[in-house]
Design a protein around this motif. Structure first.
Motif, PDB file in Angstrom:
ATOM      1  N   SER A   1       0.781  -1.101  -0.074  1.00 20.83           N
ATOM      2  CA  SER A   1      -0.006   0.048  -0.076  1.00 20.83           C
ATOM      3  C   SER A   1       1.024   1.247  -0.236  1.00 20.83           C
ATOM      4  CB  SER A   1      -1.121  -0.073   1.222  1.00 20.83           C
ATOM      5  OG  SER A   1      -0.278   0.348   2.457  1.00 20.83           O
ATOM      6  N   THR A   2       0.146   2.528  -0.374  1.00 14.65           N
ATOM      7  CA  THR A   2       0.895   3.827  -0.273  1.00 14.65           C
ATOM      8  C   THR A   2       1.445   4.129   1.246  1.00 14.65           C
ATOM      9  OG1 THR A   2      -0.524   4.530  -2.039  1.00 14.65           O
ATOM     10  CG2 THR A   2       0.667   5.990  -0.988  1.00 14.65           C
TER      11      THR A   2
ATOM     12  N   ASN B   1      -5.431   4.289   5.144  1.00 20.77           N
ATOM     13  CA  ASN B   1      -6.517   4.063   4.754  1.00 20.77           C
ATOM     14  C   ASN B   1      -7.664   4.006   5.814  1.00 20.77           C
ATOM     15  OD1 ASN B   1      -8.772   2.590   3.515  1.00 20.77           O
ATOM     16  ND2 ASN B   1      -7.725   0.684   3.412  1.00 20.77           N
TER      17      ASN B   1
END
Length: 119
Positions: free
Chosen positions: A2-3, A77
């Protein structure tokens, strides 16, 4: 990946580099800058240029670290689920069952002064 994980890895690398650059510096004029320029002026960069480089790299790494931390906050997130407290919600009344009470053991081993027969 993920980022947020990428930002986290970059933050760790930049923080490590910042610690290394700060540890190389010596506020009394020693450290890396004195070993490069201590013998003469024909050395690698001289004392002034080494100190300027370390000072500029410290500020650059600190600024980069701050920017990465702020950008990682955006990349987290958060999901679509509400994170409001359930303690303040009057509709969600959940009760926990009380533990079963255990009776105390009853024994007749207690002696009274009248029961004791001392001779």
């Amino acid at each position: 990946m993920s980022t947020f994980t990428i930002f986290l890895a970059l933050i760790v690398v930049v923080a490590f580099l910042l610690v290394v650059v700060i540890m190389v510096q010596n506020p009394k004029g020693g450290g890396l800058s004195s070993s490069f320029g201590g013998g003469g002026t024909q050395q690698l960069g001289g004392v002034k240029k080494t100190t300027d480089f370390l000072d500029k790299s410290t500020w650059a790494l600190a600024t980069l670290l701050l920017v990465l931390i702020l950008l990682s906050n955006i990349a987290i997130n958060k999901g679509t689920e509400s994170i409001d407290s359930k303690a303040l919600d009057s509709d969600a009344t959940t009760t926990q069952p009380l533990p079963a009470a255990t009776p105390l053991p009853t024994t007749n081993d207690t002696a009274t002064p009248e029961d004791s027969t001392e001779e």
